[in-house]
Design an enzyme around this catalytic site. Sequence first.
Site, PDB file in Angstrom:
ATOM      1  CB  ALA A 176      -0.894   0.016   1.248  1.00  0.00           C
ATOM      2  CB  THR A 228       2.089   2.763   4.332  1.00  0.00           C
ATOM      3  OG1 THR A 228       3.471   2.699   3.971  1.00  0.00           O
ATOM      4  CG2 THR A 228       1.402   1.464   3.977  1.00  0.00           C
ATOM      5  CE1 TYR A 285      -2.325   4.420   4.363  1.00  0.00           C
ATOM      6  CE2 TYR A 285      -3.436   4.980   6.409  1.00  0.00           C
ATOM      7  CZ  TYR A 285      -2.799   4.055   5.620  1.00  0.00           C
ATOM      8  OH  TYR A 285      -2.614   2.767   6.071  1.00  0.00           O
ATOM      9  CE  LYS A 320      -5.051   0.724   3.338  1.00  0.00           C
ATOM     10  NZ  LYS A 320      -4.253  -0.349   2.665  1.00  0.00           N
ATOM     11  CD1 TRP A 344      -2.824   3.091  15.758  1.00  0.00           C
ATOM     12  CD2 TRP A 344      -1.906   3.217  17.778  1.00  0.00           C
ATOM     13  NE1 TRP A 344      -3.329   4.212  16.385  1.00  0.00           N
ATOM     14  CE2 TRP A 344      -2.779   4.305  17.632  1.00  0.00           C
ATOM     15  CE3 TRP A 344      -1.219   3.074  18.985  1.00  0.00           C
ATOM     16  CZ2 TRP A 344      -2.978   5.249  18.631  1.00  0.00           C
ATOM     17  CZ3 TRP A 344      -1.426   4.007  19.986  1.00  0.00           C
ATOM     18  CH2 TRP A 344      -2.285   5.083  19.817  1.00  0.00           C
TER      19      TRP A 344
HETATM   20  N1  LIG Z   1       1.621   0.731   9.543  1.00  0.00           N
HETATM   21  C1  LIG Z   1       0.482   0.890  10.211  1.00  0.00           C
HETATM   22  O1  LIG Z   1       0.454   1.400  11.329  1.00  0.00           O
HETATM   23  C2  LIG Z   1      -0.821   0.419   9.603  1.00  0.00           C
HETATM   24  C3  LIG Z   1      -2.005   0.619  10.336  1.00  0.00           C
HETATM   25  C4  LIG Z   1      -3.209   0.164   9.802  1.00  0.00           C
HETATM   26  C5  LIG Z   1      -3.228  -0.470   8.575  1.00  0.00           C
HETATM   27  N2  LIG Z   1      -2.078  -0.615   7.881  1.00  0.00           N
HETATM   28  C6  LIG Z   1      -2.158  -1.270   6.563  1.00  0.00           C
HETATM   29  O2  LIG Z   1      -1.453  -2.493   6.665  1.00  0.00           O
HETATM   30  C7  LIG Z   1      -0.882  -2.812   5.386  1.00  0.00           C
HETATM   31  C8  LIG Z   1       0.596  -3.111   5.578  1.00  0.00           C
HETATM   32  O3  LIG Z   1       1.208  -1.973   6.145  1.00  0.00           O
HETATM   33  P1  LIG Z   1       2.738  -1.995   6.581  1.00  0.00           P
HETATM   34  O4  LIG Z   1       2.833  -1.193   7.819  1.00  0.00           O
HETATM   35  O5  LIG Z   1       3.258  -3.379   6.537  1.00  0.00           O
HETATM   36  O6  LIG Z   1       3.372  -1.145   5.391  1.00  0.00           O
HETATM   37  P2  LIG Z   1       4.887  -0.859   5.062  1.00  0.00           P
HETATM   38  O7  LIG Z   1       5.794  -1.480   6.055  1.00  0.00           O
HETATM   39  O8  LIG Z   1       4.974   0.596   4.767  1.00  0.00           O
HETATM   40  O9  LIG Z   1       5.081  -1.661   3.690  1.00  0.00           O
HETATM   41  C9  LIG Z   1       4.401  -1.270   2.536  1.00  0.00           C
HETATM   42  C10 LIG Z   1       4.707  -2.280   1.452  1.00  0.00           C
HETATM   43  O10 LIG Z   1       4.043  -1.849   0.263  1.00  0.00           O
HETATM   44  C11 LIG Z   1       4.992  -1.841  -0.799  1.00  0.00           C
HETATM   45  N3  LIG Z   1       4.647  -0.836  -1.785  1.00  0.00           N
HETATM   46  C12 LIG Z   1       4.466   0.483  -1.617  1.00  0.00           C
HETATM   47  N4  LIG Z   1       4.192   1.071  -2.786  1.00  0.00           N
HETATM   48  C13 LIG Z   1       4.199   0.086  -3.731  1.00  0.00           C
HETATM   49  C14 LIG Z   1       4.001   0.039  -5.132  1.00  0.00           C
HETATM   50  N5  LIG Z   1       3.747   1.148  -5.825  1.00  0.00           N
HETATM   51  N6  LIG Z   1       4.057  -1.147  -5.750  1.00  0.00           N
HETATM   52  C15 LIG Z   1       4.331  -2.276  -5.063  1.00  0.00           C
HETATM   53  N7  LIG Z   1       4.547  -2.316  -3.738  1.00  0.00           N
HETATM   54  C16 LIG Z   1       4.480  -1.134  -3.085  1.00  0.00           C
HETATM   55  C17 LIG Z   1       6.315  -1.511  -0.117  1.00  0.00           C
HETATM   56  O11 LIG Z   1       7.368  -1.864  -0.973  1.00  0.00           O
HETATM   57  P3  LIG Z   1       8.811  -1.157  -0.860  1.00  0.00           P
HETATM   58  O12 LIG Z   1       9.538  -1.896   0.226  1.00  0.00           O
HETATM   59  O13 LIG Z   1       9.403  -1.348  -2.214  1.00  0.00           O
HETATM   60  O14 LIG Z   1       8.569   0.292  -0.520  1.00  0.00           O
HETATM   61  C18 LIG Z   1       6.215  -2.374   1.129  1.00  0.00           C
HETATM   62  O15 LIG Z   1       6.528  -3.716   0.828  1.00  0.00           O
HETATM   63  C19 LIG Z   1      -1.199  -1.640   4.468  1.00  0.00           C
HETATM   64  O16 LIG Z   1      -2.361  -1.932   3.742  1.00  0.00           O
HETATM   65  C20 LIG Z   1      -1.502  -0.509   5.438  1.00  0.00           C
HETATM   66  O17 LIG Z   1      -2.374   0.440   4.860  1.00  0.00           O
HETATM   67  C21 LIG Z   1      -0.865  -0.214   8.367  1.00  0.00           C
END
Ligand SMILES: NC(=O)c1ccc[n+]([C@@H]2O[C@H](COP(=O)([O-])OP(=O)(O)OC[C@H]3O[C@@H](n4cnc5c(N)ncnc54)[C@H](OP(=O)(O)O)[C@@H]3O)[C@@H](O)[C@H]2O)c1
Length: 292
Positions: free
Chosen positions: A60, A62, A125, A129, A150
């Site tokens: 995503a 993010t 954001y 989503k 979180w």
């Molecule tokens: N972090 C939070 O607190 C949180 C809270 C609620 C929900 N979420 C949701 O949980 C999910 C996972 O979040 P996370 O925290 O694991 O995210 P993250 O650590 O920021 O990782 C995002 C991933 O998406 C990939 N990505 C981003 N842009 C891309 C693109 N254009 N094409 C292909 N891949 C792409 C990134 O690849 P690269 O490594 O190449 O950048 C990375 O592998 C997401 O849907 C997020 O919205 C997160």
Amino acid sequence: MRVLVTGATGQLGFEVAGVFRRAGHNVITPDRRELDLLHPDHAATVVRNLQADWVINCAAYTQVDKAESEAETAFIVNRDTLKRLAQAVADYGGCLLQVSTDFIFDGKQHRPYLETDQPNPLSVYGRSKLEGEQAVLQVLPEAVVLRTAWVYGVRGHNFVKTMLRLAMAGKPLRVVDDQIGTPSWARDIAAAITSLVAGEAGGVFHFTNAGETSWHGFACAILEEAAQAGFDIKTEAVSPIPTSSYPTPAVRPAYSVLSTEKIRPLLDAPIANWRASLKNMLQELYTCADCW
Ligand SMILES: NC(=O)c1ccc[n+]([C@@H]2O[C@H](COP(=O)([O-])OP(=O)(O)OC[C@H]3O[C@@H](n4cnc5c(N)ncnc54)[C@H](OP(=O)(O)O)[C@@H]3O)[C@@H](O)[C@H]2O)c1
């Protein structure tokens, strides 16, 4: 089973790929160069060609604050391409699980948010989503949308590692104490995802660890648990500040605790309290040389 996990270089995707691999599934983890969500046609073709039984979309856009000035990119990645992926999965008869966020809510409630509560995102954001969720369910009504909050993990960038770095350098810490939510370990979210996939569930679900705290409470717990795990914590205290003293481009919900009532009967184990999971994660991080 053939499982396609996007975003495996991120916090959650890394854990999701790991848990499915450990269970003996054939897990495919294309990185951004192989499956770029900025290019809808290309991404849909890759997904269609891979024909995975399940596509778990952990990738995503993010960057919550940056999204305010990069709305077009956020909407392409989090909504437009997703719709095309869902269509590709629907065409070949696969299943899709989309990960979403507590930031689809406005945080004005004073009790945990149910899946049926009215979304009202406060940020680009959050809107991207929410519209991604809607796009998926429109194309593939039997898809799973899993909202979490979180997130932190041993891999990737997160609040836990930021606090640790600063505290090990002895920097003063000021953290907001008027935003309430539930810190959630990516490992636990990944386990919940396997339960949903095994149970062939469909629709919207919430999953976080149990309990709630503020970012300030979370920061204090990180320092305490990290010291116990063996980290050399030099900062002695964390000062609580109001959100108004820490302005950010994106507005965040003041209260975004998610109710896990709906998902609980589908899980293999009771949901761990956020602090117990934080302790486990920090113990693992302490011994992990290549996690930083
Ligand atoms: N972090 C939070 O607190 C949180 C809270 C609620 C929900 N979420 C949701 O949980 C999910 C996972 O979040 P996370 O925290 O694991 O995210 P993250 O650590 O920021 O990782 C995002 C991933 O998406 C990939 N990505 C981003 N842009 C891309 C693109 N254009 N094409 C292909 N891949 C792409 C990134 O690849 P690269 O490594 O190449 O950048 C990375 O592998 C997401 O849907 C997020 O919205 C997160």
